[in-house]
Design an enzyme around this catalytic site. Structure first.
Site, PDB file in Angstrom:
ATOM      1  N   HIS A 111       0.854  -1.189   0.000  1.00 31.57           N
ATOM      2  CA  HIS A 111       0.000   0.000   0.000  1.00 31.57           C
ATOM      3  C   HIS A 111       0.889   1.238   0.000  1.00 31.57           C
ATOM      4  O   HIS A 111       1.879   1.290   0.742  1.00 31.57           O
ATOM      5  CB  HIS A 111      -0.907  -0.015   1.231  1.00 31.57           C
ATOM      6  CG  HIS A 111      -1.850   1.147   1.273  1.00 31.57           C
ATOM      7  ND1 HIS A 111      -2.947   1.240   0.435  1.00 31.57           N
ATOM      8  CD2 HIS A 111      -1.847   2.278   2.013  1.00 31.57           C
ATOM      9  CE1 HIS A 111      -3.572   2.381   0.680  1.00 31.57           C
ATOM     10  NE2 HIS A 111      -2.924   3.029   1.627  1.00 31.57           N
ATOM     11  N   SER A 138       3.982   0.547   2.529  1.00 28.86           N
ATOM     12  CA  SER A 138       3.934  -0.494   3.554  1.00 28.86           C
ATOM     13  C   SER A 138       3.565  -1.827   2.921  1.00 28.86           C
ATOM     14  O   SER A 138       2.722  -1.879   2.033  1.00 28.86           O
ATOM     15  CB  SER A 138       2.866  -0.167   4.605  1.00 28.86           C
ATOM     16  OG  SER A 138       3.044   1.125   5.148  1.00 28.86           O
ATOM     17  N   ASP A 147      -6.788  -2.309   3.665  1.00 34.76           N
ATOM     18  CA  ASP A 147      -5.438  -1.804   3.953  1.00 34.76           C
ATOM     19  C   ASP A 147      -5.109  -1.878   5.440  1.00 34.76           C
ATOM     20  O   ASP A 147      -4.467  -0.985   6.009  1.00 34.76           O
ATOM     21  CB  ASP A 147      -5.281  -0.358   3.430  1.00 34.76           C
ATOM     22  CG  ASP A 147      -5.483  -0.279   1.929  1.00 34.76           C
ATOM     23  OD1 ASP A 147      -5.109  -1.240   1.232  1.00 34.76           O
ATOM     24  OD2 ASP A 147      -6.034   0.727   1.455  1.00 34.76           O
TER      25      ASP A 147
HETATM   26  C1  GAR Z   1       0.846   0.697  -6.162  1.00 38.21           C
HETATM   27  O1  GAR Z   1       1.274   1.997  -5.819  1.00 38.21           O
HETATM   28  C2  GAR Z   1       0.286  -0.007  -4.951  1.00 38.21           C
HETATM   29  O2  GAR Z   1       0.943   0.313  -3.754  1.00 38.21           O
HETATM   30  C3  GAR Z   1      -1.139   0.497  -4.939  1.00 38.21           C
HETATM   31  O3  GAR Z   1      -1.513   0.507  -6.294  1.00 38.21           O
HETATM   32  C4  GAR Z   1      -0.352   0.743  -7.101  1.00 38.21           C
HETATM   33  C5  GAR Z   1      -0.291  -0.329  -8.145  1.00 38.21           C
HETATM   34  O4  GAR Z   1       0.727  -0.049  -9.078  1.00 38.21           O
HETATM   35  N1  GAR Z   1      -1.986  -0.323  -4.138  1.00 38.21           N
HETATM   36  C6  GAR Z   1      -2.999   0.152  -3.397  1.00 38.21           C
HETATM   37  O5  GAR Z   1      -3.316   1.316  -3.384  1.00 38.21           O
HETATM   38  C7  GAR Z   1      -3.727  -0.892  -2.569  1.00 38.21           C
HETATM   39  N2  GAR Z   1      -4.589  -0.275  -1.626  1.00 38.21           N
HETATM   40  P1  GAR Z   1       1.284  -1.222  -9.985  1.00 38.21           P
HETATM   41  O6  GAR Z   1       0.078  -1.858 -10.670  1.00 38.21           O
HETATM   42  O7  GAR Z   1       2.176  -0.537 -10.962  1.00 38.21           O
HETATM   43  O8  GAR Z   1       2.016  -2.197  -9.101  1.00 38.21           O
END
Ligand code: GAR
Length: 190
Positions: A111, A138, A147
């Site tokens: 997250h 995190s 989360d």
């Molecule tokens: C990442 O920043 C991840 O931490 C977030 O979504 C993005 C996905 O990017 N996740 C959340 O917000 C979960 N609550 P990615 O598809 O390039 O890995």
């Protein structure tokens, strides 16, 4: 060499964290291999990337049908692939309590905030609006709540003067890509 843990990744979009996890799994001493990448979005770019790497993929759209039915398909795909640990990587859907219970202690999530701060969406805008000078990401064990769950690793980055949500997101994302593989590896060593 000991058997590697079989990891399944769930994502909803771009999949850059999934790519980081896959890249790290190719190290000679990695404790895991990625055996399935699954998504609630058949069109997720991350899914196409994984398929191009020769990784098994699975997509089940939840649209217009009961969550238990959709989750049962995901569960069957994970179980069928022999998955032992699930890594959520930008999976933007809340898992049901029943699903979480079935995989209790074996689902990790990343997250983009220093939990318990800023659960949910728009984490970077909220950190900037609050005047935070430090932001980060995190990795935590997944429980029923969004989360939530015990944090097992965090990475901090500075919030720079003039940062926008986008510039801060890019800095946090780079930290995520280092954090997640290391946290998963350490989780598997315990
Ligand atoms: C990442 O920043 C991840 O931490 C977030 O979504 C993005 C996905 O990017 N996740 C959340 O917000 C979960 N609550 P990615 O598809 O390039 O890995």
């Amino acid at each position: 060499m000991a058997d590697r843990a079989r990891v399944g990744i769930l994502l909803s979009g771009r999949g850059s964290n999934m790519q980081a996890l896959v890249a790290a799994s190719r190290a000679a001493d990695a404790r895991y291999e990625v055996v399935l990448v699954a998504s609630d979005k058949p069109e997720a770019p991350g899914l196409a990337w994984a398929a191009g790497q020769g990784i098994a993929t699975f997509a089940a759209s939840p649209k217009g049908r009961p969550k238990p039915e959709y989750e049962a398909e995901i569960d069957a795909a994970l179980t069928g692939a022999g998955v032992e640990v699930i890594a959520l990587a930008g999976y933007m859907r809340l898992l049901s309590p029943e699903f979480v219970a079935r995989w209790a202690g074996r689902i990790l999530n990343i997250h983009p905030s220093l939990l318990p701060k800023y659960k949910g969406l728009d984490t970077h805008a909220r950190a900037i609006a609050a005047g935070d000078t430090v932001a980060g990401a995190s990795v935590h064990l997944v429980t029923e709540a969004l989360d939530d769950g015990p944090v097992i690793a965090q990475a901090e980055v500075p919030v720079e003067p003039g940062d926008t949500p986008d510039t801060l997101a890019a800095r946090v994302l780079a930290a995520e890509h280092r954090l997640y593989p290391a946290a998963l590896d350490r989780f598997l060593s315990t």
